[in-house]
Enzyme design. Sequence first.
Site, PDB file in Angstrom:
ATOM      1  N   PRO A  61       0.826  -1.207   0.000  1.00  0.00           N
ATOM      2  CG  PRO A  61       0.101  -0.940   2.197  1.00  0.00           C
ATOM      3  CD  PRO A  61       0.827  -1.894   1.296  1.00  0.00           C
ATOM      4  N   GLY A  62       0.488   2.223  -0.777  1.00  0.00           N
ATOM      5  CA  GLY A  62       1.191   3.502  -0.803  1.00  0.00           C
ATOM      6  C   GLY A  62       0.198   4.638  -0.709  1.00  0.00           C
TER       7      GLY A  62
ATOM      8  CE1 TYR B 124      -1.879   8.826 -14.882  1.00  0.00           C
ATOM      9  CE2 TYR B 124      -1.825   9.844 -12.720  1.00  0.00           C
ATOM     10  CZ  TYR B 124      -1.256   9.015 -13.661  1.00  0.00           C
ATOM     11  OH  TYR B 124      -0.089   8.375 -13.371  1.00  0.00           O
TER      12      TYR B 124
ATOM     13  CB  CYS C 114       3.786  30.065 -19.412  1.00  0.00           C
ATOM     14  SG  CYS C 114       3.455  30.908 -20.957  1.00  0.00           S
TER      15      CYS C 114
END
Length: 442
Positions: free
Chosen positions: A295-296, A338, A365
């Site tokens: 898990p992260g 995403y 920019c």
Amino acid sequence: MNTRTTLKINENGHLTIGGCDAVDLAKSFGTPLYVMDEQYIRDMCRVYRDVIANLYGGNGLVLYASKAFSCMAIYKIVEQEKVGVDVVSGGELYTAVKAGFPADKIYMHGNNKLHSELEYALACGVGTIVVDAYSELDVLDAMAAERGKIQDILLRINPGVEAHTHHFIQTAKTDSKFGFSVSDGTADKITVYALQKKHVRLRGYHCHIGSQIFEKESFRLAADKMMAFMAEMKQKYSFIADKLNLGGGYGIWYTEEDAKVSVPQYAQYLEAVIEEIKAKAKEYSLQEPFLLIEPGRSIVGEAGITLYTVGAIKEIPGVKKYVAVDGGMFDNPRYALYQAKYTALLANRAAEKATEVVSIAGKCCESGDIVCADVSLPKAETGDILAVLSTGAYNYSMASNYNRNLIPPVVLAKDGKAEYIVRPQSYDDLIRNDVIPPRLQS
């Protein structure tokens, strides 16, 4: 708003995290600013660790997936919580080693590990390397031979489980750049090849079916397929895999579109996996493997917020309203990558009801520099402190100096106190490695 205990609204109507007033944090440390709740991180480590201890007899290890957020302090926290780590680069490995993390509890990943990274891993005494290519096996075997050692490895396998998630982060499909597929026989062949090597010791297998997954059955199915593959390897080659790494991918809350997973529900994901492994071990007459999970995001994601100061406000009548902040895609590129969705609120007016829908624009920019699109806020004013929630994972770790902007610092909040765990960058930091060759100095 996220209802986790890490975030509250105080008597002044201000957002708090780890007992710290977000407005005070912005004044003390400036913005943009990443803020992490230490206790939340520790609590999530304990959720996973305790399930393995209580339901699997301690026959396993939680590995914090450090690509989600890597700095020296996080490695000290997870070490104190008796959690291992996985790293995916020489830089992550270096950071963990410099923090004093025990190398035998480090697992190293990567589909194209550099020669220098493998050398460094062996020199550090990394416990296990997850192999992802034939060439890597050859190089690693030769390197280990030169050092007169035998290196423990796992093989990364694609079990063919396609979890319901964003297609960019589905990693167990047959055409993935990661791993060896069970369905086309390549997982079988790499197993035979690895068993022929003299200076690597194949201990078992690794798989990872994707990220931001909420369906418990996805993890159960992956465990089922991996146990079946292990049984096949025992039957065909008398190879008994004693380690099974099922990766990570547990989903977190970003917006109201996501499930609000309670802490006990994270335990239930792992409980379901352990139940499946035990059942399949009995069915296939296998020993129960040493279980590893990675898990992260679920450990650090909701532990973090990012604070900004509102600057220019621009409304295109009948089309869109932009609220610009002093950060942008350089501190959070996930919308650009995403179209990731987030929840935002005004930290200095956190109790106020939203009255309009706006897009939070960054200062780069770049027309695609959006922090989050179509979020509901009270009417923002220049100088307000904006908080974007659930930014503890894949924000600082993916940050850049695009447009020569400074990567924000990170502070750790606990019991009403906050301190740096990553100091602010300076303009001198930006040019530290710049060189003007002599021919240009005239």
